[in-house]
Design an enzyme around this catalytic site. Sequence first.
Site, PDB file in Angstrom:
ATOM      1  N   ASP A  21       0.833  -1.199   0.000  1.00 25.07           N
ATOM      2  CA  ASP A  21       0.000   0.000   0.000  1.00 25.07           C
ATOM      3  C   ASP A  21       0.871   1.254   0.000  1.00 25.07           C
ATOM      4  O   ASP A  21       1.958   1.257   0.583  1.00 25.07           O
ATOM      5  CB  ASP A  21      -0.899  -0.036   1.251  1.00 25.07           C
ATOM      6  N   ASN A  69     -10.587  -3.231  -6.302  1.00 26.07           N
ATOM      7  CA  ASN A  69      -9.804  -2.265  -7.076  1.00 26.07           C
ATOM      8  C   ASN A  69     -10.466  -1.889  -8.406  1.00 26.07           C
ATOM      9  O   ASN A  69     -10.088  -0.886  -9.028  1.00 26.07           O
ATOM     10  CB  ASN A  69      -8.373  -2.762  -7.326  1.00 26.07           C
TER      11      ASN A  69
END
Length: 232
Positions: A21, A69
């Site tokens: 991330d 996503n």
Amino acid sequence: MGERPNTGTGQGARHVAIIMDGNGRWAKKRGLPRSVGHQRGVEAVRRLVRAVEPMGLDCLTLYAFSSENWKRSEDEVDDLMNLMRKFIKSDLAEFIANGVKLKIIGDWRSLAPDIVAMLEDALEQTSKGTQTLAVALNYGAQNEIARAATRAAQAGEITTASIDANLDTHDLPPLDLLIRTSGEVRLSNFLLWQAAYAEMLFVDTLWPDFKPEHLQQALDDFGTRERRYGGR
Ligand code: FPP
């Protein structure tokens, strides 16, 4: 997968998983487009894959694209898919040469047909490797567990062992350590079942800055932890 006996002090980790991330924030800090953050993220992946064997790991699992996503902009999704295509094309020969065995988890067969074909070829060509690089693509843990439970039920019995045996990760070693970069402290639907007894580490480093030294530090730290598996 499966439960393990209480081994007392933490020993060498065999299986590490990472929620990569912070690519976007890395780029933003530098006034660069998010796509550059993702490109640098791929470089961090490459550096780490090269370090897996010397660090004695059997398996590294990376969260590359979650089933959530798809909610990102079309441009960003395209960027991520193109990076995947480029990564396989450019690094496949190195995987084969270095004994890296590719594994994909998640609902990856619903990705673009050319990516599916490319991945199938890469899986085949790396099947003799001894260190596994598992890439989570179009992955969501709740969906993985639901799929595993459905298959277990079809085979006649829903137990923890039968679900475990039907997870996408059924042929990987038990998860020892789960790392998330960028300072966020949540699992974001990653390896929820497998994390039952894993150690967790949340680091502030943004993914493009994550280096093999950071992983080594995490492994050293892991070696000092006492793992109880519910016992005392
Ligand atoms: C999180 O950063 C990262 C992702 C959603 C994708 C991870 C993908 C890569 C590292 C590149 C592709 C991987 C391979 C194996 C080719 P973010 O965009 O959520 O960062 P932010 O939270 O700072 O915006």
